[in-house]
Design a protein around this motif. Structure first.
Motif, PDB file in Angstrom:
ATOM      1  N   CYS A 199      63.785   8.131 -42.282  1.00 16.42           N
ATOM      2  CA  CYS A 199      64.457   7.840 -43.553  1.00 16.42           C
ATOM      3  C   CYS A 199      65.738   8.651 -43.714  1.00 16.42           C
ATOM      4  O   CYS A 199      66.533   8.403 -44.613  1.00 16.42           O
ATOM      5  CB  CYS A 199      63.518   8.128 -44.720  1.00 16.42           C
ATOM      6  SG  CYS A 199      62.984   9.845 -44.800  1.00 16.42           S
ATOM      7  N   THR A 216      63.752  13.145 -50.390  1.00 14.38           N
ATOM      8  CA  THR A 216      63.161  11.937 -50.976  1.00 14.38           C
ATOM      9  C   THR A 216      61.636  11.938 -50.926  1.00 14.38           C
ATOM     10  O   THR A 216      60.997  11.012 -51.425  1.00 14.38           O
ATOM     11  CB  THR A 216      63.671  10.691 -50.218  1.00 14.38           C
ATOM     12  OG1 THR A 216      63.242  10.773 -48.849  1.00 14.38           O
ATOM     13  CG2 THR A 216      65.189  10.605 -50.257  1.00 14.38           C
ATOM     14  N   GLU A 247      72.224  10.964 -52.430  1.00 16.51           N
ATOM     15  CA  GLU A 247      72.393  11.181 -50.990  1.00 16.51           C
ATOM     16  C   GLU A 247      72.277  12.667 -50.661  1.00 16.51           C
ATOM     17  O   GLU A 247      72.856  13.520 -51.322  1.00 16.51           O
ATOM     18  CB  GLU A 247      73.765  10.650 -50.535  1.00 16.51           C
ATOM     19  CG  GLU A 247      73.950  10.612 -49.026  1.00 16.51           C
ATOM     20  CD  GLU A 247      73.049   9.582 -48.361  1.00 16.51           C
ATOM     21  OE1 GLU A 247      72.661   9.813 -47.204  1.00 16.51           O
ATOM     22  OE2 GLU A 247      72.747   8.556 -49.001  1.00 16.51           O
ATOM     23  N   LYS A 275      66.177   5.164 -51.794  1.00  9.61           N
ATOM     24  CA  LYS A 275      67.611   5.398 -51.535  1.00  9.61           C
ATOM     25  C   LYS A 275      68.447   5.073 -52.769  1.00  9.61           C
ATOM     26  O   LYS A 275      69.493   5.679 -53.001  1.00  9.61           O
ATOM     27  CB  LYS A 275      68.081   4.557 -50.348  1.00  9.61           C
ATOM     28  CG  LYS A 275      67.433   4.915 -49.032  1.00  9.61           C
ATOM     29  CD  LYS A 275      67.599   6.382 -48.653  1.00  9.61           C
ATOM     30  CE  LYS A 275      68.997   6.694 -48.184  1.00  9.61           C
ATOM     31  NZ  LYS A 275      69.134   8.100 -47.708  1.00  9.61           N
ATOM     32  N   ARG A 276      67.973   4.128 -53.565  1.00  9.83           N
ATOM     33  CA  ARG A 276      68.713   3.754 -54.771  1.00  9.83           C
ATOM     34  C   ARG A 276      68.561   4.807 -55.869  1.00  9.83           C
ATOM     35  O   ARG A 276      69.493   5.063 -56.629  1.00  9.83           O
ATOM     36  CB  ARG A 276      68.205   2.390 -55.282  1.00  9.83           C
ATOM     37  CG  ARG A 276      69.030   1.846 -56.459  1.00  9.83           C
ATOM     38  CD  ARG A 276      68.620   0.452 -56.851  1.00  9.83           C
ATOM     39  NE  ARG A 276      67.321   0.416 -57.517  1.00  9.83           N
ATOM     40  CZ  ARG A 276      66.230  -0.109 -56.990  1.00  9.83           C
ATOM     41  NH1 ARG A 276      66.267  -0.648 -55.785  1.00  9.83           N
ATOM     42  NH2 ARG A 276      65.092  -0.111 -57.661  1.00  9.83           N
ATOM     43  N   LEU A 277      67.400   5.440 -55.936  1.00 15.81           N
ATOM     44  CA  LEU A 277      67.120   6.366 -57.031  1.00 15.81           C
ATOM     45  C   LEU A 277      67.422   7.837 -56.718  1.00 15.81           C
ATOM     46  O   LEU A 277      67.696   8.617 -57.629  1.00 15.81           O
ATOM     47  CB  LEU A 277      65.645   6.246 -57.449  1.00 15.81           C
ATOM     48  CG  LEU A 277      65.216   4.884 -58.001  1.00 15.81           C
ATOM     49  CD1 LEU A 277      63.726   4.884 -58.304  1.00 15.81           C
ATOM     50  CD2 LEU A 277      66.021   4.542 -59.263  1.00 15.81           C
ATOM     51  N   ASP A 310      59.025  -2.523 -49.029  1.00 17.50           N
ATOM     52  CA  ASP A 310      60.336  -1.886 -48.866  1.00 17.50           C
ATOM     53  C   ASP A 310      60.546  -0.779 -49.910  1.00 17.50           C
ATOM     54  O   ASP A 310      61.368  -0.902 -50.821  1.00 17.50           O
ATOM     55  CB  ASP A 310      61.444  -2.933 -48.966  1.00 17.50           C
ATOM     56  CG  ASP A 310      62.815  -2.347 -48.627  1.00 17.50           C
ATOM     57  OD1 ASP A 310      62.874  -1.170 -48.218  1.00 17.50           O
ATOM     58  OD2 ASP A 310      63.827  -3.062 -48.785  1.00 17.50           O
ATOM     59  N   THR A 311      59.801   0.303 -49.750  1.00 17.50           N
ATOM     60  CA  THR A 311      59.991   1.450 -50.647  1.00 17.50           C
ATOM     61  C   THR A 311      61.244   2.240 -50.266  1.00 17.50           C
ATOM     62  O   THR A 311      61.787   2.982 -51.081  1.00 17.50           O
ATOM     63  CB  THR A 311      58.781   2.398 -50.601  1.00 17.50           C
ATOM     64  OG1 THR A 311      58.636   2.903 -49.269  1.00 17.50           O
ATOM     65  CG2 THR A 311      57.507   1.676 -51.008  1.00 17.50           C
ATOM     66  N   TYR A 312      61.697   2.073 -49.029  1.00 19.59           N
ATOM     67  CA  TYR A 312      62.887   2.800 -48.565  1.00 19.59           C
ATOM     68  C   TYR A 312      64.095   2.486 -49.446  1.00 19.59           C
ATOM     69  O   TYR A 312      64.824   3.388 -49.876  1.00 19.59           O
ATOM     70  CB  TYR A 312      63.175   2.438 -47.108  1.00 19.59           C
ATOM     71  CG  TYR A 312      64.470   3.005 -46.583  1.00 19.59           C
ATOM     72  CD1 TYR A 312      64.570   4.349 -46.208  1.00 19.59           C
ATOM     73  CD2 TYR A 312      65.614   2.210 -46.485  1.00 19.59           C
ATOM     74  CE1 TYR A 312      65.768   4.862 -45.730  1.00 19.59           C
ATOM     75  CE2 TYR A 312      66.804   2.725 -46.023  1.00 19.59           C
ATOM     76  CZ  TYR A 312      66.883   4.057 -45.647  1.00 19.59           C
ATOM     77  OH  TYR A 312      68.074   4.569 -45.194  1.00 19.59           O
ATOM     78  N   SER A 313      64.300   1.210 -49.736  1.00 18.61           N
ATOM     79  CA  SER A 313      65.455   0.807 -50.561  1.00 18.61           C
ATOM     80  C   SER A 313      65.352   1.375 -51.977  1.00 18.61           C
ATOM     81  O   SER A 313      66.362   1.794 -52.558  1.00 18.61           O
ATOM     82  CB  SER A 313      65.540  -0.722 -50.635  1.00 18.61           C
ATOM     83  OG  SER A 313      65.773  -1.264 -49.355  1.00 18.61           O
ATOM     84  N   ILE A 314      64.136   1.405 -52.511  1.00 14.83           N
ATOM     85  CA  ILE A 314      63.937   1.950 -53.860  1.00 14.83           C
ATOM     86  C   ILE A 314      64.291   3.431 -53.894  1.00 14.83           C
ATOM     87  O   ILE A 314      65.013   3.904 -54.783  1.00 14.83           O
ATOM     88  CB  ILE A 314      62.471   1.754 -54.307  1.00 14.83           C
ATOM     89  CG1 ILE A 314      62.138   0.268 -54.380  1.00 14.83           C
ATOM     90  CG2 ILE A 314      62.216   2.435 -55.651  1.00 14.83           C
ATOM     91  CD1 ILE A 314      60.662  -0.020 -54.637  1.00 14.83           C
TER      92      ILE A 314
END
Length: 321
Positions: free
Chosen positions: A230, A138, A134, A129-131, A123-127
């Motif tokens: 993404c 990415t 918006e 999106k967190r860093l 789950d690199t997507y969550s990482i």
């Protein structure tokens, strides 16, 4: 009698249409076969030129679900059957848990091919999106995370070569991106050592145009997975470069080919990198050197084309007149 006459009249027309349809289908099949042969030839040439694949190699083909990686896998499978050496192929996809990612497509496709494969779930997507704020691109962080994971997977699978689906257009776009926005002459090499020093990364599509992978994907009807799941904004700088190259190719046919050829025809003594060439210790030896050129030339060297030679002749004639 009337019915018979109508049938007799319709038959030649139907036969003509069938003949036309057959010829069209025959022509399409011929062009598709020619495209496949061209891709095999170009990929085989790149592999040979850079010694990308050797006997006993285990090649991890990174499969994203895009047209280029599908084409890469397909052509490598064809070449493996014809190659005088033995090498293994394993297809690997990294499921980064992007929203709406159709996780069933690649396993079903690869099972049908009958090729060994591995789906890595991370789950690199969550990482990302967190860093990343918006609305920002990415791709850079996503790429770094993906690279580290793929190196680990290559180790676990016993693969010594990692094959990526970058093509000729990617290589040229990267060259100009580095020049325009990074202030350096740097491209995307067909073969290099991985960041961790444990693997060799290869790009067998290095000689292949993107237009050919686009058409090949249509011919083969690959189950394409969108690359924008993404929600990241497109890399606007790369898009600028892509549009620039397409405009050049449209207005000046052959220019892009010359640029690509120049990437493999470098004269370090005529650049300005002091680490690449020893300018400080350069002294006159009294002997002619092939890379010396004429010191006072203002024009770039001739391409050696017929048009170029005709221009030289015309200039000489005008000077004589």
């Amino acid at each position: 009698m009337i019915d018979t006459a109508l049938n007799d009249t319709a038959t030649p027309a139907a036969e003509t249409n069938a003949a036309i349809s057959f010829k069209k289908a025959e022509k399409i099949a011929y062009e598709n076969n020619k495209l496949h042969k061209r891709l095999c030839r170009l990929v085989g040439q790149a592999i040979g030129d850079f010694n990308m694949i050797e006997d006993g190699d285990k090649v991890m083909v990174c499969l994203s679900g895009g047209k280029d990686s599908y084409a890469l896998l397909d052509i490598l499978m064809t070449l493996r059957e014809r190659a005088p050496i033995h090498f293994d192929i394993v297809a690997v996809n990294l499921d980064q848990k992007q929203p709406n990612f159709p996780e069933h497509i690649l396993p079903a496709y690869l099972k049908e091919l009958g090729i060994p494969f591995h789906i890595e779930n991370q789950d690199t997507y969550s990482i990302v999106k967190r860093l990343i704020p918006e609305g920002k691109t990415t791709c850079s962080l996503c790429s770094r995370l993906r690279r580290g994971i793929l190196y680990r997977v290559a180790d676990e699978l016993g693969c010594n070569k990692i094959a990526l689906g970058h093509h000729r257009d990617d290589i040229m776009e990267t060259f100009f991106l580095n020049m325009f926005f990074g202030a350096k002459i740097k491209g995307m090499p067909p073969k290099l050592q991985s960041d961790d020093g444990k693997h060799i990364v290869i790009r067998p599509l290095a000689y292949v145009k993107e237009a050919d992978t686009e058409r090949y994907a249509q011919v083969k009807n690959f189950p394409i997975i969108p690359c924008d799941l993404c929600g990241s904004q497109e890399n606007l700088q790369r898009k600028q470069i892509k549009n620039m190259l397409r405009e050049w190719e449209k207005k000046h046919p052959g220019r892009v080919d010359n640029i690509f050829s120049s990437l493999s025809t470098v004269v370090p003594s005529h650049l300005m990198d002091r680490e690449l060439f020893g300018f400080a210790n350069l002294k006159a030896t009294g002997e002619a050197t092939p890379n010396g050129d004429i010191a006072f030339d203002e024009e770039p060297c001739s391409t050696g084309t017929q048009t170029g030679m005709q221009n030289v002749v015309l200039l000489q004639q005008n000077h004589s007149d």
